[in-house]
Design a protein around this motif. Structure first.
Motif, PDB file in Angstrom:
ATOM      1  N   ARG A   7       0.850  -1.197   0.000  1.00 25.15           N
ATOM      2  CA  ARG A   7       0.000   0.000   0.000  1.00 25.15           C
ATOM      3  C   ARG A   7       0.878   1.236   0.000  1.00 25.15           C
ATOM      4  O   ARG A   7       1.866   1.308   0.740  1.00 25.15           O
ATOM      5  CB  ARG A   7      -0.905   0.020   1.229  1.00 25.15           C
ATOM      6  CG  ARG A   7      -1.799   1.278   1.323  1.00 25.15           C
ATOM      7  CD  ARG A   7      -2.737   1.185   2.510  1.00 25.15           C
ATOM      8  NE  ARG A   7      -3.399   2.427   2.819  1.00 25.15           N
ATOM      9  CZ  ARG A   7      -4.596   2.809   2.350  1.00 25.15           C
ATOM     10  NH1 ARG A   7      -5.259   2.029   1.519  1.00 25.15           N
ATOM     11  NH2 ARG A   7      -5.145   3.949   2.717  1.00 25.15           N
ATOM     12  N   TRP A  21      -7.523  -2.049   6.853  1.00 26.76           N
ATOM     13  CA  TRP A  21      -6.698  -2.723   5.862  1.00 26.76           C
ATOM     14  C   TRP A  21      -5.944  -3.918   6.432  1.00 26.76           C
ATOM     15  O   TRP A  21      -5.959  -4.999   5.831  1.00 26.76           O
ATOM     16  CB  TRP A  21      -5.733  -1.735   5.200  1.00 26.76           C
ATOM     17  CG  TRP A  21      -6.446  -0.865   4.229  1.00 26.76           C
ATOM     18  CD1 TRP A  21      -6.896   0.409   4.442  1.00 26.76           C
ATOM     19  CD2 TRP A  21      -6.853  -1.201   2.908  1.00 26.76           C
ATOM     20  NE1 TRP A  21      -7.546   0.885   3.330  1.00 26.76           N
ATOM     21  CE2 TRP A  21      -7.528  -0.088   2.371  1.00 26.76           C
ATOM     22  CE3 TRP A  21      -6.707  -2.334   2.120  1.00 26.76           C
ATOM     23  CZ2 TRP A  21      -8.046  -0.086   1.086  1.00 26.76           C
ATOM     24  CZ3 TRP A  21      -7.225  -2.332   0.837  1.00 26.76           C
ATOM     25  CH2 TRP A  21      -7.891  -1.206   0.328  1.00 26.76           C
ATOM     26  N   LEU A 147     -11.778   0.539   2.511  1.00 21.83           N
ATOM     27  CA  LEU A 147     -12.374  -0.649   1.913  1.00 21.83           C
ATOM     28  C   LEU A 147     -13.760  -0.392   1.333  1.00 21.83           C
ATOM     29  O   LEU A 147     -14.163  -1.037   0.371  1.00 21.83           O
ATOM     30  CB  LEU A 147     -12.433  -1.782   2.931  1.00 21.83           C
ATOM     31  CG  LEU A 147     -11.067  -2.393   3.257  1.00 21.83           C
ATOM     32  CD1 LEU A 147     -11.165  -3.305   4.466  1.00 21.83           C
ATOM     33  CD2 LEU A 147     -10.503  -3.128   2.070  1.00 21.83           C
TER      34      LEU A 147
END
Length: 159
Positions: A7, A21, A147
């Motif tokens: 990420r 996450w 998300l």
């Protein structure tokens, strides 16, 4: 070492990353690779407070990360890799580490950007070249801050 997800996030490890996450990735280790943070005791100790439950945390320099990989320190572990810049991901890939998926979360705002991906993510011309390199070497690159946001393939922004 198997990287489950990498990420890009200019804040590195923070609440959204730790609470959303990291659990979704279900990796054994969260690895923050950032030279500045790794070499600043105060930043490093503060970031350790955000460590997700149930996983190990490494906050290390790029050089240390690559050395640890070569020395098999993380063999058998699944990893969620977080960096501020795609150059870290490129260096991992050039070292033979497979990066199957890269999520672009939040980038610094107010900088000269070639492409704006969302209200939280953008890229400079140099970063675009790094993303192209990663995609051409098999990495799936998407833009998604949380998300609940729609996952957008980076290819829809660049060719």
């Amino acid at each position: 070492m198997e990287i489950k997800l990498a990420r890009i996030d200019h804040r590195l490890l923070h609440g959204i990353v730790a609470s959303q996450w990291a659990p979704s990735v279900a990796a054994m280790r969260v690895m923050v690779v950032d030279d500045e943070t790794a070499n600043d005791v105060m930043k490093k100790e503060s970031m350790k407070l955000a460590k997700p439950a149930g996983c190990a945390l490494s906050i290390i320099t790029l050089e240390t990360a690559l050395t640890n990989y070569k020395n098999h320190k993380y063999d058998g572990q699944t990893v969620f890799l977080i960096a501020k810049s795609p150059n870290v991901i490129v260096e991992f890939q050039k070292s033979g580490i497979t990066i199957p998926k890269l999520n672009i979360g939040g980038t610094e705002q107010g900088r000269d950007s070639a492409v704006i991906f969302s209200n939280r993510a953008n890229a400079t011309d140099e970063e675009l070249e790094m993303y192209r390199y990663l995609m051409s070497n098999g990495t799936e690159v998407t833009v998604q801050y949380i998300l609940a946001d729609k996952k957008i393939p980076l290819g829809s922004f660049i060719k």
